[in-house]
Design an enzyme around this catalytic site. Structure first.
Site, PDB file in Angstrom:
ATOM      1  CD  GLU A   1      -3.230  -1.116   2.069  1.00  0.00           C
ATOM      2  OE1 GLU A   1      -3.767   0.049   2.295  1.00  0.00           O
ATOM      3  OE2 GLU A   1      -3.181  -2.042   2.871  1.00  0.00           O
TER       4      GLU A   1
ATOM      5  CG  HIS B   1      -8.832   5.850   1.810  1.00  0.00           C
ATOM      6  ND1 HIS B   1      -8.679   5.618   0.210  1.00  0.00           N
ATOM      7  CD2 HIS B   1      -8.320   4.697   2.365  1.00  0.00           C
ATOM      8  CE1 HIS B   1      -8.235   4.429   0.203  1.00  0.00           C
ATOM      9  NE2 HIS B   1      -7.881   4.140   1.242  1.00  0.00           N
TER      10      HIS B   1
ATOM     11  NE  ARG C   1      -4.836   5.507   3.251  1.00  0.00           N
ATOM     12  CZ  ARG C   1      -4.983   4.439   3.798  1.00  0.00           C
ATOM     13  NH1 ARG C   1      -5.637   4.488   5.105  1.00  0.00           N
ATOM     14  NH2 ARG C   1      -4.895   3.092   3.445  1.00  0.00           N
TER      15      ARG C   1
ATOM     16  CG  HIS D   1     -10.139   6.030   5.786  1.00  0.00           C
ATOM     17  ND1 HIS D   1     -11.131   5.039   5.287  1.00  0.00           N
ATOM     18  CD2 HIS D   1      -8.959   5.390   6.065  1.00  0.00           C
ATOM     19  CE1 HIS D   1     -10.268   3.823   5.475  1.00  0.00           C
ATOM     20  NE2 HIS D   1      -9.054   4.096   5.833  1.00  0.00           N
TER      21      HIS D   1
ATOM     22  NE  ARG E   1      -4.673   4.571   9.692  1.00  0.00           N
ATOM     23  CZ  ARG E   1      -5.078   3.774   8.830  1.00  0.00           C
ATOM     24  NH1 ARG E   1      -4.569   2.765   8.895  1.00  0.00           N
ATOM     25  NH2 ARG E   1      -6.255   4.123   8.240  1.00  0.00           N
TER      26      ARG E   1
HETATM   27  C1  LIG Z   1     -13.743   0.945   5.108  1.00  0.00           C
HETATM   28  C2  LIG Z   1     -12.380   1.059   6.046  1.00  0.00           C
HETATM   29  C3  LIG Z   1     -11.428   0.153   5.604  1.00  0.00           C
HETATM   30  C4  LIG Z   1     -10.241   0.121   6.484  1.00  0.00           C
HETATM   31  N1  LIG Z   1      -9.031  -0.589   6.167  1.00  0.00           N
HETATM   32  C5  LIG Z   1      -8.176  -0.951   7.006  1.00  0.00           C
HETATM   33  C6  LIG Z   1      -7.064  -1.784   6.789  1.00  0.00           C
HETATM   34  O1  LIG Z   1      -7.366  -2.496   5.906  1.00  0.00           O
HETATM   35  N2  LIG Z   1      -6.105  -1.823   7.653  1.00  0.00           N
HETATM   36  C7  LIG Z   1      -6.095  -0.981   8.704  1.00  0.00           C
HETATM   37  O2  LIG Z   1      -4.883  -1.014   9.501  1.00  0.00           O
HETATM   38  N3  LIG Z   1      -6.958  -0.236   9.198  1.00  0.00           N
HETATM   39  C8  LIG Z   1      -8.255   0.083   8.317  1.00  0.00           C
HETATM   40  N4  LIG Z   1      -8.907   0.765   8.477  1.00  0.00           N
HETATM   41  C9  LIG Z   1      -8.880   1.605   9.790  1.00  0.00           C
HETATM   42  C10 LIG Z   1      -9.285   0.375  10.887  1.00  0.00           C
HETATM   43  O3  LIG Z   1     -10.374  -0.324  10.543  1.00  0.00           O
HETATM   44  C11 LIG Z   1      -9.661   1.098  12.178  1.00  0.00           C
HETATM   45  O4  LIG Z   1      -8.875   2.067  12.391  1.00  0.00           O
HETATM   46  C12 LIG Z   1      -9.992   0.133  13.414  1.00  0.00           C
HETATM   47  O5  LIG Z   1     -10.665  -1.019  13.037  1.00  0.00           O
HETATM   48  C13 LIG Z   1     -10.313   0.674  14.741  1.00  0.00           C
HETATM   49  O6  LIG Z   1     -10.561  -0.210  15.566  1.00  0.00           O
HETATM   50  P1  LIG Z   1     -11.155   0.084  16.926  1.00  0.00           P
HETATM   51  O7  LIG Z   1     -11.350  -1.169  17.696  1.00  0.00           O
HETATM   52  O8  LIG Z   1     -10.363   1.117  17.313  1.00  0.00           O
HETATM   53  O9  LIG Z   1     -12.619   0.865  16.625  1.00  0.00           O
HETATM   54  P2  LIG Z   1     -13.890   0.368  15.941  1.00  0.00           P
HETATM   55  O10 LIG Z   1     -13.644  -1.056  15.006  1.00  0.00           O
HETATM   56  O11 LIG Z   1     -14.397   1.104  15.149  1.00  0.00           O
HETATM   57  O12 LIG Z   1     -14.770  -0.076  17.143  1.00  0.00           O
HETATM   58  C14 LIG Z   1     -15.093   0.958  18.058  1.00  0.00           C
HETATM   59  C15 LIG Z   1     -16.311   0.312  19.032  1.00  0.00           C
HETATM   60  O13 LIG Z   1     -16.696   1.320  20.022  1.00  0.00           O
HETATM   61  C16 LIG Z   1     -18.080   1.175  19.971  1.00  0.00           C
HETATM   62  N5  LIG Z   1     -18.648   2.570  20.720  1.00  0.00           N
HETATM   63  C17 LIG Z   1     -18.492   3.615  20.194  1.00  0.00           C
HETATM   64  N6  LIG Z   1     -18.893   4.757  20.921  1.00  0.00           N
HETATM   65  C18 LIG Z   1     -19.529   4.058  21.977  1.00  0.00           C
HETATM   66  C19 LIG Z   1     -20.351   4.131  23.029  1.00  0.00           C
HETATM   67  N7  LIG Z   1     -20.625   5.521  23.552  1.00  0.00           N
HETATM   68  N8  LIG Z   1     -21.052   3.282  23.703  1.00  0.00           N
HETATM   69  C20 LIG Z   1     -20.692   1.917  23.629  1.00  0.00           C
HETATM   70  N9  LIG Z   1     -19.824   1.548  22.722  1.00  0.00           N
HETATM   71  C21 LIG Z   1     -19.472   2.527  21.748  1.00  0.00           C
HETATM   72  C22 LIG Z   1     -18.641   0.859  18.703  1.00  0.00           C
HETATM   73  O14 LIG Z   1     -20.001   0.467  18.700  1.00  0.00           O
HETATM   74  C23 LIG Z   1     -17.735   0.018  18.065  1.00  0.00           C
HETATM   75  O15 LIG Z   1     -17.923  -1.409  18.576  1.00  0.00           O
HETATM   76  C24 LIG Z   1     -10.205   0.935   7.583  1.00  0.00           C
HETATM   77  C25 LIG Z   1     -11.330   1.781   7.979  1.00  0.00           C
HETATM   78  C26 LIG Z   1     -12.374   1.768   7.234  1.00  0.00           C
HETATM   79  C27 LIG Z   1     -13.594   2.644   7.791  1.00  0.00           C
HETATM   80  O1  LIG Z   2      -7.591  -0.769   2.357  1.00  0.00           O
HETATM   81  C1  LIG Z   2      -7.407   0.540   2.667  1.00  0.00           C
HETATM   82  O2  LIG Z   2      -6.891   1.377   1.745  1.00  0.00           O
HETATM   83  C2  LIG Z   2      -7.476   1.013   3.846  1.00  0.00           C
HETATM   84  C3  LIG Z   2      -6.496   0.773   4.801  1.00  0.00           C
HETATM   85  O3  LIG Z   2      -5.231  -0.145   4.340  1.00  0.00           O
HETATM   86  C4  LIG Z   2      -6.079   1.607   5.890  1.00  0.00           C
HETATM   87  O4  LIG Z   2      -7.045   2.341   6.113  1.00  0.00           O
HETATM   88  O5  LIG Z   2      -5.217   1.022   6.371  1.00  0.00           O
END
Ligand SMILES: Cc1cc2nc3c(=O)[nH]c(=O)nc-3n(C[C@H](O)[C@H](O)[C@H](O)COP(=O)(O)OP(=O)(O)OC[C@H]3O[C@@H](n4cnc5c(N)ncnc54)[C@H](O)[C@@H]3O)c2cc1C
Ligand SMILES: O=C([O-])CC(=O)C(=O)O
Length: 522
Positions: free
Chosen positions: A115, A231, A277, A334, A369
């Site tokens: 990437e 993104h 990015r 993003h 990032r």
């Molecule tokens: C489409 C997309 C593709 C991506 N692809 C990649 C990738 O390939 N590689 C990579 O490294 N990153 C990627 N990212 C970024 C990455 O997915 C996220 O940064 C990461 O998953 C965040 O994980 P997290 O556990 O911190 O939060 P999340 O997975 O977003 O979870 C947050 C949780 O908190 C809960 N929550 C929030 N507020 C409250 C509240 N008030 N009360 C109770 N619960 C609450 C939500 O319901 C959820 O369960 C991508 C992001 C997106 C949107």
């Molecule tokens: O698949 C993508 O482009 C998203 C990704 O890797 C990231 O947010 O880290």
């Protein structure tokens, strides 16, 4: 009345960070896992590209570290980057051990994708572009099976309880409006990002930035909130969320082109389509500001449907065939680089309050990032936080009724009002988007402050949404330069005077009406 529940660890959020931490913490005590929607909601299950880790024969941790630091443009924390890149292969092994199946090549080795801004192939993926879903499905099965984890779905975390400078619990309400006071030895915010502050975003509908507001109101420090990553390749669409076309597609050779099908990235950066990015998003934005539509030409990718099944389905549903058509794209909100300030073990500025995953500012990402470093951060920081939490002396139910009693029971609306959310999204998109300037930001600040004043009469999701939006705006106003994801049209250059962080510290007293005043630099 708040109904008191005693536990060892309270975890808020069931993305990759919250689930991993819950599993690891459950080996040491009782875990209460609280989540806003259904277990596993959030951004993690949407992840496409994969997880970055040094696993290739030509790769080394110092190269991953260098790529991360360069991309973060002077604002990463060296020690944190070092720890996270070093732990990456072990966390991939951990996932494989619990049953995650990553994709392999014909010779049986892990298939390593590329990437933007990575100098080596180092992205492991699963099901082609279904890395998030594949990883989350396994974590969810493990969490469900663990007898020490009590799950609270459709439960909204409302307020952190702080006594004598220590976080001793959490107030939450469930779908039937039952009011729960979780008393715990440590509290973990794993609440994810704030993409839903923006009109166009890849983020899940639950990514409304609650955790930042909760931490701020509890008196925690937040860092670098101005850095919101856009993104470059959302699939052009009016849906919420906007489907993502992973950067991994460019890693397999796809190129950004204009309406005449002419590639343009080489004129913006020597690494062309695989530049960082921020560079690519800005270039796409610039092309579009000149009235040009932008497309991703992925027609050269063989077996697109097998390598990127999710993206293929998104495209087909809109009448696009990536093997024969160029894909219309737009930049979209993003990821949030800034967040709740933590140390290398996820400890925030309030004792016993931890923040991990996207809601945290651990220091890994700086101003921008590196792709696929986020899932990695969630995994490593979950492990580090558990190692630290189990060393804390036990509170043994020392929480006093007074602490929760200070916060009057409310009838909490569990979701922000739709019309307010839309107004915030429009404002943030037009005034605090890929580019910003003093005038736009000042107007956004004034507008959001007025809305917050009105909303603060009734604490709840509206207040959280507005508080978090204001944290972003205030930080963006302060940073009078352009660095990483923060692009000020009135200050278009990087300024050495701003190679520093912006810290906003909440005041515990602000628990019910959220004045956002205190701010400092460090
Ligand atoms: C489409 C997309 C593709 C991506 N692809 C990649 C990738 O390939 N590689 C990579 O490294 N990153 C990627 N990212 C970024 C990455 O997915 C996220 O940064 C990461 O998953 C965040 O994980 P997290 O556990 O911190 O939060 P999340 O997975 O977003 O979870 C947050 C949780 O908190 C809960 N929550 C929030 N507020 C409250 C509240 N008030 N009360 C109770 N619960 C609450 C939500 O319901 C959820 O369960 C991508 C992001 C997106 C949107
Ligand atoms: O698949 C993508 O482009 C998203 C990704 O890797 C990231 O947010 O880290």
């Amino acid at each position: 009345m708040w109904n008191r529940l005693n536990t060892d660890f309270v975890v808020i959020g069931s993305g990759i960070a919250g689930l991993t931490l819950s599993l690891l913490a459950a080996e040491h005590g009782r875990v209460s896992l609280i989540t806003k929607g259904e277990l596993g909601d959030g951004n993690s299950r949407l992840a496409q590209g994969g997880i970055a880790a040094v696993l290739g024969a030509d790769d080394e941790p110092h190269l991953h570290k260098t790529d991360t630091l360069r991309t973060g443009q002077g604002l990463c924390v060296d020690e944190v980057v070092q720890v996270i890149v070093e732990q990456a292969p072990a966390m991939i092994q951990f996932l494989q051990d619990i049953g995650v199946q990553f994709d392999h090549n014909d010779t049986g080795q892990l298939q390593l994708g590329r990437e933007g801004a990575h100098s080596r192939n180092r992205i492991v993926h699963s099901g082609g572009d279904q890395t998030g879903k594949a990883t989350m499905d396994v974590l969810l099965a493990c969490v469900h099976a663990h007898k020490n984890i009590q799950i609270y779905e459709r439960t909204y975390a409302c307020e952190l309880v702080v006594e004598n400078g220590e976080c001793t619990g959490l107030l939450a309400v469930d779908a039937s409006n039952a009011q729960m006071w979780f008393c715990a030895n440590s509290v973990v915010l794993a609440t994810g990002g704030l993409g839903q502050l923006y009109k166009y975003t890849t983020n899940d509908v639950n990514a409304t930035g609650d955790g930042y507001a909760l931490a701020y109101r509890a008196g925690a420090k937040l860092r670098d909130m101005e850095f919101v990553q856009f993104h470059p390749t959302g699939l052009k669409s009016e849906t919420n969320p906007v489907p993502l076309v992973s950067e991994a597609v460019r890693g397999e050779g796809a190129r950004l082109v204009n309406a005449q099908q002419v590639p343009f990235m080489a004129k913006y950066h020597p690494w062309a389509d695989l530049a960082g990015r921020d560079v690519v998003a800005k270039a796409v934005y610039q092309e579009m500001s000149l009235g040009r539509d932008v497309y991703l030409d992925a027609r050269m990718i063989e077996k697109f449907e097998q390598r990127f099944p999710t993206i293929y389905q998104f495209c087909r549903a809109r009448g696009i065939n990536p093997s024969t058509d160029c894909i219309p794209i737009v930049p979209v909100a993003h990821y949030t680089m800034g967040g709740i300030l933590t140390d290398v073990a996820g400890q925030t500025s309030i004792l016993r309050l931890f923040a991990i995953g996207e809601v945290a500012s651990s220091g890994l990402h700086g101003a921008n990032r590196l792709a696929s470093n986020s899932l990695l951060e969630g995994l490593v920081m979950a492990k580090k936080a558990v190692e630290r939490m189990v060393q804390l002396p036990r509170l043994q139910g020392r929480q006093t009724d007074r602490a929760a009693g200070q916060i009057a029971p409310h009838t909490w609306d569990r979701s922000a009002s739709l019309s307010l959310r839309q107004r915030v999204q429009d404002l943030m998109w037009t005034h605090v988007g890929i580019t910003r300037n003093q005038e736009q930001l000042a107007l956004a600040e004034e507008t959001l402050s007025a809305w917050l004043k009105k909303a603060a009469v009734q604490p709840g999701p509206d207040v959280n949404l507005l508080t978090t939006a204001l944290l972003v705006v205030r930080a963006a106003l302060w940073r009078q330069e352009s660095r990483g994801a923060h692009y000020r049209t009135d200050f278009p250059d990087v300024s050495p005077a701003f190679e520093t962080h912006f810290i906003q510290e909440g005041t515990h007293e602000s628990v019910s009406n959220t004045p956002i005043l205190a701010a400092s630099t460090s």
